[in-house]
Scaffold this active site. Sequence first.
Site, PDB file in Angstrom:
ATOM      1  CG  ASP A 212      -1.945   1.036   1.258  1.00 25.98           C
ATOM      2  OD1 ASP A 212      -2.770   1.040   0.335  1.00 25.98           O
ATOM      3  OD2 ASP A 212      -1.956   1.871   2.183  1.00 25.98           O
ATOM      4  CD  GLU A 265      -1.982   2.454  -3.721  1.00 21.39           C
ATOM      5  OE1 GLU A 265      -3.019   3.034  -4.034  1.00 21.39           O
ATOM      6  OE2 GLU A 265      -1.480   2.583  -2.585  1.00 21.39           O
TER       7      GLU A 265
HETATM    8  C1  NOJ Z   1      -4.426   2.876  -1.035  1.00 20.98           C
HETATM    9  C2  NOJ Z   1      -5.544   1.940  -0.748  1.00 20.98           C
HETATM   10  O1  NOJ Z   1      -5.828   1.173  -1.883  1.00 20.98           O
HETATM   11  C3  NOJ Z   1      -6.702   2.795  -0.310  1.00 20.98           C
HETATM   12  O2  NOJ Z   1      -7.903   2.080  -0.245  1.00 20.98           O
HETATM   13  C4  NOJ Z   1      -6.343   3.444   0.999  1.00 20.98           C
HETATM   14  O3  NOJ Z   1      -7.363   4.342   1.373  1.00 20.98           O
HETATM   15  C5  NOJ Z   1      -5.031   4.224   0.896  1.00 20.98           C
HETATM   16  N1  NOJ Z   1      -4.022   3.513   0.175  1.00 20.98           N
HETATM   17  C6  NOJ Z   1      -4.489   4.536   2.268  1.00 20.98           C
HETATM   18  O4  NOJ Z   1      -4.044   3.370   2.893  1.00 20.98           O
END
Ligand code: NOJ
Length: 522
Positions: A212, A265
């Site tokens: 993440d 991500e």
């Molecule tokens: C990316 C995640 O996919 C999302 O759902 C989340 O709100 C943010 N990162 C913060 O962790």
Amino acid sequence: MDETPWWRDAVVYEIYVRSFADASGDGTGDLAGIRGRLPYLADLGVDAIWLTPFYPSPMADGGYDVADYRDVDPVFGSLADFDDLVADAHAHGLRLMVDIVPNHSSSAHPWFQKALAAPRGSQERDRYVFRDGRAPHGPGENGPGGTGGEPNNWLSTFGGPAWTRVPDGQWYLHLFAPEQPDFNWRNPEVREEFLDILRFWLDRGVDGFRIDVAMGLIKAEGLPDTGPGFRSASPMWSRPEVHDIYREWRRVLDAYPGTRVAIGEVWTDSAEDLARYVRPDELHQSFNFAWLEAPWSATAFRKVIDDTLRAVAAPTWVLSNHDVVRHRTRYGEGSLDPSAGLARARAALLSMLALPGSAYLYQGEELGLPEVIDLPPQARQDPVFKRSNGELPGRDGCRVPLPWSGTAPPYGFGDGGSWLPQPDDWAELTVERQAADTSSTLSFYRRALALRRDLRGTLPDAIEWVPAPGDALFFRRGPLTCAINCGEDPVRLPPHERVLLSSGPLAGADLPADTAAWLTDR
Ligand code: NOJ
């Protein structure tokens, strides 16, 4: 023997755990629910599943606020359920990846609670980013919602300042909600802790991690104010030192038997920036959000494909996830034809599955689910909605629980309703209904994934563009030609012997608007 590592061309299916299947009957999806649906996933033809966070959490951000990185929230099950799920997934031939959330914890995490109780300058505070404020010049100085006095002008991704003040006057940083304090990744204790967390899940048999906010962990020294630049130009994102972290992580992954992987991500401005995360000693993959961000246009698609294949050694493709408007709805915007969104979604899928690299699917896209745009305000839970006082709809519309069977909510999701209300008109979209219909989107996904498996190992990594008329794209990978028509008029299909599959009906030798086809010379 095929020497390609499994992840290079894998199709990975994202499970948003809260909304996939509810075995306990409390209205929220859980690990046992997923376990019961593994045969469905194996039949669908995906290679791996990625589970969004299921760790103990106050759920200020749907579980991306983790209070304990080594356990399962009771609402989702237990560690024993997790172990059973890993074993069963593997027995079904599916790899399993989990989400790791290293940029921030929950404010309920014991470390943050200790930090709050400890004085400024303490070791406890140094695990997070605490700072003294600067002399206030007045309310609003630091952007909308700023009270003045924040340590710098950074804004939270969810709106408002990225700083919250604690009773002794210091401020802590949160790039997301105040319930998600950012860790200080320059602190060796934080680094050690996450290496240990990786090992905890690797020891339980996971095949990999989705990381993440992978580009956010390191902030620029001195936390300078941001200028107008967003991603790569910002003091918050993609700082060079972040790569050292992933080099350390890679060594941990490589020390395990089998091939354990990590996908970041990473939101970047360019494919070159993205490529830096997937150097051979770092992450295996990064999400290619440029593909998801591209509008319905052959020119836009071609640019993303060219940029990606030029820069990124291990490409990935993704159209939807739990943070964005479902692509059926995105592609339908601006079209007068109500069926255009779904037709385009199917065509984009077929094109993505023809490209070299791996593909990430988001639960429900195989059913052609639309974004639910009319959720009642009192049902919405996303902090984006709450923090913008309802000005932004937030992400709940793509998180509505899946319809499995039956003709009325909760459509077989579970016995206890669903945490977000499902539309009354989803009876047509259930798995049960679509499995029985050879022209359904589900049947189309199954055929496309099966064909992709058949072709696996036979296609070269490079693509060749074939001249295409109008707003169409044609490309070849060895014996396979993929054609997609983003224009308004039909175009003549390129030369071929057979049509392997099309995303919608063809018109003789023509490829209609909003349609893609796989063709072969053989
Ligand atoms: C990316 C995640 O996919 C999302 O759902 C989340 O709100 C943010 N990162 C913060 O962790």
